[in-house]
Scaffold this motif. Structure first.
Motif, PDB file in Angstrom:
ATOM      1  N   GLU A 119     -10.081 -76.720  -7.961  1.00 17.25           N
ATOM      2  CA  GLU A 119      -8.900 -75.867  -7.919  1.00 17.25           C
ATOM      3  C   GLU A 119      -7.676 -76.737  -7.667  1.00 17.25           C
ATOM      4  N   VAL A 120      -6.590 -76.457  -8.408  1.00 14.13           N
ATOM      5  CA  VAL A 120      -5.309 -77.113  -8.176  1.00 14.13           C
ATOM      6  C   VAL A 120      -4.484 -76.190  -7.293  1.00 14.13           C
ATOM      7  N   VAL A 121      -4.089 -76.697  -6.149  1.00 18.07           N
ATOM      8  CA  VAL A 121      -3.434 -75.881  -5.129  1.00 18.07           C
ATOM      9  C   VAL A 121      -1.975 -75.634  -5.488  1.00 18.07           C
ATOM     10  N   TRP A 146     -13.745 -79.767  -5.776  1.00 13.66           N
ATOM     11  CA  TRP A 146     -12.551 -80.593  -5.666  1.00 13.66           C
ATOM     12  C   TRP A 146     -11.348 -79.702  -5.382  1.00 13.66           C
ATOM     13  N   ILE A 147     -10.583 -80.043  -4.350  1.00 10.57           N
ATOM     14  CA  ILE A 147      -9.332 -79.355  -4.028  1.00 10.57           C
ATOM     15  C   ILE A 147      -8.207 -80.344  -4.278  1.00 10.57           C
ATOM     16  N   ILE A 148      -7.404 -80.064  -5.289  1.00 13.72           N
ATOM     17  CA  ILE A 148      -6.390 -81.006  -5.767  1.00 13.72           C
ATOM     18  C   ILE A 148      -5.013 -80.453  -5.410  1.00 13.72           C
ATOM     19  N   ASP A 149      -4.313 -81.132  -4.527  1.00  7.63           N
ATOM     20  CA  ASP A 149      -3.072 -80.602  -3.948  1.00  7.63           C
ATOM     21  C   ASP A 149      -1.884 -81.473  -4.344  1.00  7.63           C
ATOM     22  N   LEU A 154      -2.794 -85.140  -2.464  1.00 12.46           N
ATOM     23  CA  LEU A 154      -4.089 -85.279  -1.797  1.00 12.46           C
ATOM     24  C   LEU A 154      -5.187 -84.628  -2.624  1.00 12.46           C
ATOM     25  N   VAL A 155      -6.327 -85.309  -2.749  1.00 16.80           N
ATOM     26  CA  VAL A 155      -7.525 -84.731  -3.352  1.00 16.80           C
ATOM     27  C   VAL A 155      -8.614 -84.703  -2.287  1.00 16.80           C
TER      28      VAL A 155
END
Length: 204
Positions: A119-121, A146-149, A154-155
């Motif tokens: 997910e792209v935050v 994967w949390i992609i911010d 930050l990943v």
């Protein structure tokens, strides 16, 4: 015998209570994304930049990996291409990224199950992506989340360890470490290419 007509849902239905079966059978108005969260419909706008730019950069990195390491990835995609159904939670999710490996098992509908989701935050999705979905994807059986911010540059990668996640954080030029995709060579810095600072404060 009359045939049941599928319900149509749109932006004004945000917050509406639905069963998972009702959600699965519904038709949707275009221009929005629809997810069911614990029996409540969530309607959000289709993401724009920087969300879309990060997703595009991520797909390019995956395409390079698939070409360099043939025989690992069967397919990848996101948005409407993957649905995560959790009947016990009355939840249906559309991750920004799904990666199906070669030899992946099929679900009850005959669709191959992604081993990795991402997910792209954005401003609106932070709580869902960091807290709610990490519980849901663990329950579904995902191996890696994967949390992609973009705003934090930050990943966060969550790795399944039995019934819990363990996590690792990646910034700048530190190569992402994936257990699902060995030798994946992308860095967080490469995911922010062409992401404009002025866009980071915008909701999707």
């Amino acid at each position: 015998m009359a045939t049941a007509v599928a319900a149509r849902i749109g932006p004004t239905d945000h917050g509406r209570s639905m069963t998972l079966d009702e959600f699965m059978e519904s038709e949707t108005d275009e221009g929005c994304r629809y997810e069911l969260a614990r029996g409540v419909l969530e309607v959000t706008e289709v993401p724009n930049d920087p969300h879309g730019q990060v997703v595009s950069n991520l797909y390019r990195a995956l395409a390079r990996f698939a070409e360099r390491c043939p025989g690992v990835v069967r397919r990848f995609g996101g948005g409407s291409e993957f649905r995560i159904w959790l009947p016990g939670m009355a939840t249906g999710r559309n991750p920004d990224l799904g990666v199906v490996l070669q030899g992946a098992p099929k679900d009850q509908r005959g669709r191959r199950v992604p081993a990795l989701v991402g997910e792209v935050v954005s401003t609106q999705s932070a709580v869902r992506d960091y807290e709610t979905k990490r519980l849901e994807y663990l329950a579904f059986g995902v191996l890696e989340y994967w949390i992609i911010d973009p705003s934090k540059r930050l990943v966060t990668i969550l790795y399944r360890d039995g019934d819990v996640w363990r996590e690792q954080f990646f910034r700048d030029d530190h190569a992402l470490v994936s257990l699902v995709l060995p030798d994946f060579a992308t860095t967080p810095a490469e995911l922010w290419i062409d992401v404009e600072e002025d866009d980071l404060g915008e909701a999707p």
